[in-house]
Design an enzyme around this catalytic site. Sequence first.
Site, short mmCIF file in Angstrom:
data_model
loop_
_atom_site.label_atom_id
_atom_site.label_comp_id
_atom_site.label_asym_id
_atom_site.label_seq_id
_atom_site.Cartn_x
_atom_site.Cartn_y
_atom_site.Cartn_z
N LYS A 1 0.85 -1.21 0.00
CA LYS A 1 0.00 0.00 0.00
C LYS A 1 0.88 1.25 0.00
CE LYS A 1 -3.96 1.88 2.62
NZ LYS A 1 -4.77 1.72 3.86
N SER B 1 -9.69 2.06 2.97
CA SER B 1 -8.86 2.83 2.07
C SER B 1 -7.94 1.97 1.20
CB SER B 1 -8.03 3.82 2.87
OG SER B 1 -7.14 3.13 3.74
N SER C 1 -9.57 -0.47 7.15
CA SER C 1 -9.07 -0.40 5.77
C SER C 1 -8.33 -1.63 5.24
CB SER C 1 -8.17 0.81 5.60
OG SER C 1 -8.97 1.96 5.59
N1 GLN Z 1 -12.83 4.27 6.46
C1 GLN Z 1 -12.23 4.71 7.69
C2 GLN Z 1 -11.83 6.15 7.56
O1 GLN Z 1 -12.15 6.72 6.60
C3 GLN Z 1 -11.06 3.84 8.05
C4 GLN Z 1 -9.87 4.13 7.22
C5 GLN Z 1 -8.69 3.27 7.57
O2 GLN Z 1 -8.80 2.24 8.21
N2 GLN Z 1 -7.53 3.74 7.13
O3 GLN Z 1 -11.23 6.72 8.41
#
Ligand code: GLN
Length: 497
Positions: free
Chosen positions: A80, A155, A179
């Site tokens: 990532k 994400s 994410s």
């Molecule tokens: N969707 C969540 C957010 O927008 C979690 C994102 C993540 O785990 N990086 O913060």
Amino acid sequence: MSELTGRTAEELGAAIAAGETSAVEVTRAHLDRIDAVDPAVHAFLHVAGESAVAQAAEVDRRIAAGEKLGPLAGVPIAVKDIIVTQDMPTTAGSKILENWLPPYDATLVRKLREAGLVVLGKTNMDEFAMGSSTEYSAYGPTCNPWDTGRIPGGSGGGSAAAVAAREAPLAIGTDTGGSIRQPGAVTGTVGAKPTYGGVSRYGLIAFSSSLDQAGPVTRTVTDAALLHEVIGGHDRCDSTSIDAPVPPVVEAARRGLTGDLTGVRVGVVREFAAAQGAEPGVVAAFEAGVQTLTKLGAEVVEVSCPHFEYALPAYYLIAPSECSSNLARFDGVRYGLRVGDDGSRALEEVMSLTRDRGFGPEVKRRIILGTYALSAGYYDAFYGQAQKVRTLVTRDFTAAFEQVDVLAAPTTPFVAFPFGSRTADPTQMYLADLYTIPSNLYGGPAISVPCGLSEGLPVGLQIMAPTMADDRMYRVAAALESTQSPRLADQTPEVTA
Ligand code: GLN
């Protein structure tokens, strides 16, 4: 498509070690696959073809010289793009870091290289990992290989899509509020968030430091466990890293594959079942998954976690607060983009022009929200209150784990949604993490494993375990996987460019 891209990481590692194929051959097969399907999927922001082949050749040389390497030596992996890599640009999905070349490798990247894994490139993501659909990437979205009109989750949508589309057998994601697990669920792959502090955060671009955790994205539970053992363990460069051995996750996954869960107590969270908004098809697939666990010998009981319903709002104060502090480092001076520095402007003006151009709307929204929540006069009402809720959520977990060994829940309330359907109202996007956020607030490990389809799209079942009991979640997840033949991750429809 080469037959090599259909194999698991474990199988590839064994074949390379036995000399049946080479790391170079396996790497080339995956690079060819990326060439063929990534124009349609857009999982990658950067593909390091030449350096990957060179790394693979080095692994082949080490094996030929009789060196004893780990079980994943020669296996390709995608990382990532929020994790720094010395030889590849790292953008965190943001224009503010476009073309930035980090001066060092993250600890987990160094560990990958030492274990002989071959880094294929960097995967797409929501900007600074803020989002649940990869639509907030400054470089355009990633498509879900199951239906390219739908989101791959976020994400870390790039990592999950790369694995689902067989562009890479393994990937690394990061999980602040879901994410790793949420993209896993909606792409039919396995996503594991280790115990907070179980994998070093050194070299992970910080979003919300008390929640961020890197972990494996794979097509099988055993592959996730094998990768977990490579990247886990203490790191003195990360002050929150746990100074204890990595739990025996591979052994646990193998035990789980025998399909016997006799004596394992699984708790189903009552408040999740009562929460509104989960799609009926998701609930049905989850319930079928729980029935399977019962058939394997697990004792399933209902448990109450009364504060879980406040986890989402608490998260959306804590994560933005920490991000407002962490992202202050992007000032147009030290990293990446700098706008308007023509000699006529003051530093503050250059900083503000840079941030205005460099950050996307969701990142700006979070920084503003977090700054507000931390400001004098509001701190106690918002940030302080959210921290108290965090303590209550943690107590719910502690109480639940006195009755059961693991908790089971759906990973997400809904399957992959069509592009654009949740971007108009941010709170609709935030709901995607309803079931994943509690374990981030608590810090325990959690894994999403495919448990079926709803309307032809994958559904994930989540197993949460007590901190440092990562092995338990692997055992239960592997047991569930053992009942699926073929595995869901091996049924991704063919993507056509
Ligand atoms: N969707 C969540 C957010 O927008 C979690 C994102 C993540 O785990 N990086 O913060």
